[in-house]
Design a protein around this motif. Sequence first.
Motif, short mmCIF file in Angstrom:
data_model
loop_
_atom_site.label_atom_id
_atom_site.label_comp_id
_atom_site.label_asym_id
_atom_site.label_seq_id
_atom_site.Cartn_x
_atom_site.Cartn_y
_atom_site.Cartn_z
N LEU A 1 0.80 -1.21 0.00
CA LEU A 1 0.00 0.00 0.00
C LEU A 1 0.84 1.27 0.00
O LEU A 1 0.56 2.22 -0.72
N SER B 1 3.38 7.77 -2.95
CA SER B 1 2.45 7.66 -1.81
C SER B 1 3.07 8.21 -0.54
O SER B 1 2.42 8.95 0.22
N ASN C 1 -4.07 8.70 -9.34
CA ASN C 1 -4.10 7.29 -8.96
C ASN C 1 -3.67 7.09 -7.51
O ASN C 1 -4.31 6.37 -6.75
N ARG C 2 -2.59 7.74 -7.09
CA ARG C 2 -2.08 7.56 -5.72
C ARG C 2 -3.04 8.14 -4.70
O ARG C 2 -3.29 7.54 -3.66
N LYS D 1 -6.26 8.48 -5.05
CA LYS D 1 -7.42 7.58 -5.03
C LYS D 1 -7.12 6.34 -4.17
O LYS D 1 -7.95 5.93 -3.36
N ARG D 2 -5.94 5.75 -4.35
CA ARG D 2 -5.56 4.57 -3.57
C ARG D 2 -5.50 4.88 -2.08
O ARG D 2 -5.94 4.08 -1.24
N GLU E 1 -9.08 5.19 -0.85
CA GLU E 1 -9.70 3.86 -0.78
C GLU E 1 -9.17 3.06 0.40
O GLU E 1 -9.90 2.27 0.99
N ALA E 2 -7.91 3.26 0.74
CA ALA E 2 -7.29 2.54 1.86
C ALA E 2 -7.63 3.16 3.21
O ALA E 2 -7.26 2.61 4.25
#
Length: 147
Positions: free
Chosen positions: A15, A21, A51-52, A54-55, A58-59
């Motif tokens: 992650l 990130s 993208n990062r 969003k991840r 989501e996490a």
Amino acid sequence: MPTSSPCPVARSAALLGDHWSLLLIRDAFDGVRRFSDFQRSVGAARNILSNRLKRLVEAGILLQQPASDGSAYQEYVLSEAGQELFPLLVALRQWGERHCFAADEAHSTLLERATGRPVPYMQPHGSHGEPLEASNSRVQKLDSDLR
């Protein structure tokens, strides 16, 4: 990049173990909230940054919320889980200070707001309060790790 590994390090690395990130989390701790400000700070292409972020949302590491100034923008703020990453960032910073700079090379320093002094070196401690070295710890594997 979720993983089903029973190893907490493997799941965390899946992650968080990417350059972008970690820099986004660092910037969130420094008060960066808007997409354009993250982009200006880390220099990532829009698609990578999107993208990062969003991840991380989501996490459950970042939360997306309406802009504090009432504009149409969205802001990203650290969740409680994101706030708990502070010791990880401090440990990475302190390791980098010791091993990634020449002795006379300038670098940023993390200071305590109340005292203005550098944050003391982080060291795990054992159950009796003594500094804990890697040689004095062990990982207890799960049965499923041995298959």
